[in-house]
Design an enzyme around this catalytic site. Sequence first.
Site, PDB file in Angstrom:
ATOM      1  CD  GLU A 247      -2.650   1.263   2.589  1.00 60.29           C
ATOM      2  OE1 GLU A 247      -3.280   2.302   2.858  1.00 60.29           O
ATOM      3  OE2 GLU A 247      -2.705   0.217   3.281  1.00 60.29           O
ATOM      4  CD  GLN A 341       5.263  31.816  -4.724  1.00 61.56           C
ATOM      5  OE1 GLN A 341       4.370  31.234  -4.101  1.00 61.56           O
ATOM      6  NE2 GLN A 341       5.480  33.121  -4.608  1.00 61.56           N
TER       7      GLN A 341
END
Length: 384
Positions: A247, A341
């Site tokens: 997982e 950004q």
Amino acid sequence: MDTPKKSWMDADLTLFQDSTRRLFEKEFAPDEARWRKQQHADREIWRKAGRMGLLCVSMPEAYGGGGGTFAHEAIVAAEQARAMVHGFSNNVHSAILAHYILNYGTEAQKQRWLPKMATGELVGAIAMSEPGAGSDLKSIRATATRDGDAYVVNGAKTFITNGLHADLICVVVKTDPAAGSRGISLIMLETRDLPGFRRGRLLEKLGQKSLDTAELFFDAVRAPACNLLGEEEGRGFAQLMQQLPRERLLIAVGAVATMRRAIDETVAYTRTRQVFGQPLIDLQNTRFKLAECETVATIAARFVDDCIARQLDGTLDLPTAAMAKWWTTQMNCQVIDECLQLHGGYGYMLEYPIARMYADARVGKIYGGSNEIMKEIIARGLVA
């Protein structure tokens, strides 16, 4: 730049990757906007994914699966993340729950559930987290009490991925509350018309808004005793620990694919965005930031590639999977933040993929075991 070549890829896997990418881009990605508004995908999407061969790709063909390996799972996970298709968690359904059944189920259980999972007739979920227990599974309070030829399940679960549509749920319960981790068991529940089972509200999340995440309640729910996974009570915690590296590696695979998508989106944007009379990409700061992001993404890809190779040959250990999970999810958030950004104000607008990636990626540091727990796992290996 070219994506680093994966050591475990071959010609057949490359063809599979190409076809999987096309399917997610053309057949699923266009519906994401609608799914985000309704906070879940349509139930039919599971049957569609089954018809396209995207479910249970590593399950044996004898159980209706694709007969592939973890390599096929990794490709599906990567392409789903790259396409930003969050409306259904194939990882939970195919790469996690199906393997619990394959590895611990009886032959009757495998024959009963796996073929229906492969077609999408059954949607799978695993119910671990509770209102008072997340990464610390030993603290769960849900119980299953033996009563003749059945178990009576009581408790509540939360943050359950695929919770709205799940027809088959692996519920983590305590069959012996006094035994600590040795009292944990896994009980399979088929939820259709199941007395005492109910779904709570769909949880409104920061990101991955198209993925149904729900509360589940079990009020004296009766499950046949033969629905115990592993045929012996008290083995649930060990079963969970054995499957968690898979997982966590899949989470890392998705993080790497998302980093690549974020960089690609940002390179394309900065080529066209004009600042001070020139393309944004021509500014040194832009180029240096992209160089930093590319370096991180390349290192992450190399590391995860090695982890996949180790998973395929059976040598991936718990600490290494924990390293992959915490570092790639941390770096994914960092790379996306830098890329956002560079988009300026448009990076804050949800119509731009980078904004959605920013919100979607944050949970990576939490689910599959928080990154703080990952570091504890690694540290224990150092001082053992």
